[in-house]
Write a protein that holds these residues in place. Sequence first.
Motif, mmCIF file in Angstrom:
data_model
loop_
_atom_site.group_PDB
_atom_site.id
_atom_site.type_symbol
_atom_site.label_atom_id
_atom_site.label_comp_id
_atom_site.label_asym_id
_atom_site.label_seq_id
_atom_site.Cartn_x
_atom_site.Cartn_y
_atom_site.Cartn_z
ATOM 1 N N LYS A 256 -27.168 20.318 80.360
ATOM 2 C CA LYS A 256 -27.904 18.852 80.187
ATOM 3 C C LYS A 256 -28.195 18.011 81.317
ATOM 4 O O LYS A 256 -27.018 17.995 82.107
ATOM 5 N N ILE A 257 -28.982 17.226 81.258
ATOM 6 C CA ILE A 257 -29.018 16.168 82.314
ATOM 7 C C ILE A 257 -28.470 14.765 81.603
ATOM 8 O O ILE A 257 -29.031 14.460 80.630
ATOM 9 N N ILE B 66 -33.988 19.093 89.462
ATOM 10 C CA ILE B 66 -32.672 18.668 89.405
ATOM 11 C C ILE B 66 -31.771 19.955 89.197
ATOM 12 O O ILE B 66 -30.767 20.290 89.780
ATOM 13 N N MET B 67 -32.227 20.817 88.194
ATOM 14 C CA MET B 67 -31.175 22.038 87.880
ATOM 15 C C MET B 67 -31.287 23.068 88.708
ATOM 16 O O MET B 67 -30.266 23.849 88.905
ATOM 17 N N LEU B 68 -32.101 23.266 89.512
ATOM 18 C CA LEU B 68 -32.400 24.302 90.485
ATOM 19 C C LEU B 68 -31.617 24.167 91.823
ATOM 20 O O LEU B 68 -31.134 25.141 92.577
ATOM 21 N N SER B 69 -31.128 22.771 91.802
ATOM 22 C CA SER B 69 -30.348 22.528 92.984
ATOM 23 C C SER B 69 -28.650 22.817 92.563
ATOM 24 O O SER B 69 -28.214 22.109 91.785
ATOM 25 N N PRO B 70 -27.933 23.249 93.605
ATOM 26 C CA PRO B 70 -26.526 23.129 93.260
ATOM 27 C C PRO B 70 -25.702 22.319 93.785
ATOM 28 O O PRO B 70 -24.831 22.048 93.753
ATOM 29 N N ARG B 71 -26.550 21.057 94.484
ATOM 30 C CA ARG B 71 -26.199 20.100 95.247
ATOM 31 C C ARG B 71 -26.185 18.666 94.599
ATOM 32 O O ARG B 71 -27.232 18.593 93.629
ATOM 33 N N THR C 162 -35.148 21.223 97.320
ATOM 34 C CA THR C 162 -34.291 21.774 96.511
ATOM 35 C C THR C 162 -34.233 23.141 96.178
ATOM 36 O O THR C 162 -35.356 24.014 96.402
ATOM 37 N N ASN C 163 -32.948 23.796 96.300
ATOM 38 C CA ASN C 163 -33.026 25.229 96.227
ATOM 39 C C ASN C 163 -33.624 26.048 97.470
ATOM 40 O O ASN C 163 -34.258 26.874 97.144
ATOM 41 N N SER C 164 -33.749 25.261 98.753
ATOM 42 C CA SER C 164 -34.450 25.941 99.824
ATOM 43 C C SER C 164 -36.046 25.630 99.685
ATOM 44 O O SER C 164 -36.722 26.213 100.743
ATOM 45 N N THR C 165 -36.443 25.105 98.697
ATOM 46 C CA THR C 165 -37.976 24.918 98.464
ATOM 47 C C THR C 165 -38.149 23.389 99.113
ATOM 48 O O THR C 165 -37.711 22.706 98.445
#
Length: 379
Positions: A64-65, A173-178, A338-341
Amino acid sequence: MAARTVKRRHVASRLSCKMLILFSVSLFCVVVLVAAAIFTLHSNNSNSFKPLIRISRVFHGPPKIAFLFLVRRNIPLDFLWGAFFQNGDVSNFSIYVHSSPGFVLDDSTSRSHFFYGRQLTNSIQVSWGESSMIQAERLLLSAALEDPANQRFVLLSDSCVPMYNFSYVYNYIMLSPRSFVDSFLDAKEGRYNPNMSPKIPREKWRKGSQWFTLVRRHAEVIVDDDVIFSTFKRYCKRRPPIDTRKGKLNLQLQKQHNCIPDEHYVQTLLALHGLEGELERRTLTYTLWNQSATKTDNKGWHPFTFSYANASPRRMKEIKGINHVYYETEYRIEWCRTNSTFVPCFLFARKFSKGAAMRLLSDGVIDQLEVSALLGNTQ
């Protein structure tokens, strides 16, 4: 003679055992007394902020966010956020609100049921430019960390609006580990107080927007901190505005360090922990800054408030089209990914009036954007 010697050794051995037992008992008593003293000291200092975290990371269902709203009283734009959350899955988000102490969100104070009862019960009185602002942020994070399913934490103000629908925001947001934390070297302004050293060395001093998006591990670092927060409370304070009644005393007051805690704390703390390599060093919340001056303040930057007239679809499209941020003090261009995209830089914006928010809702600015655009480099 030999018998006497054996007897003496036996007596000496018994005495040694007794002394060892007495020493062990004495040591145990000392440990108990020290522990009791520490407990008493902690109890007497109960007014200081010491968040308690449940460390469990095990959860069932989707991550969850946690949307963390830092507001004065109610949420003026709750009708827009209600529409935003209405299009999301309730298992994908949670909501926490830090309002003024004693304020309750219910059907008489909010137009959206998503906010009913979501206020913190341990909120504090917050003043801009004081450490109470970052203490309120820590309270929000502490409450949200109680739910192990909360894996991302987004800080928002009472004038923030979403720029996209829930599905796009969630996947972005979730696709990024940062974490997304606006952070840069504060080389120009005299906000750093040398008295902060050695706990906060000058080379670790950072500045940036307070509106962050954090992964869980970084949220825990912030809530677990006592040392740096205490240093900020003591040495990072806003310079008092010019008061003509104080005459020449103003000259002395204006020599003080003008430190705004919420623009430095999270950035500096994460830098001190060596975590900058785990950040996208930018915020997801857009702010338009205007330079202005008042009778009680020198020239400074102040956030522009969007009204109905200047919240047009064309203006919102321009904000959505921003794809990089330039940091002058570091000569750094932060391309938004985000996630290299490569993606638009901002998911949220501030400051918006009620009229501006109503226009966003009626014009359909919070539109559908294909989530597949975020997955282009991951499939």
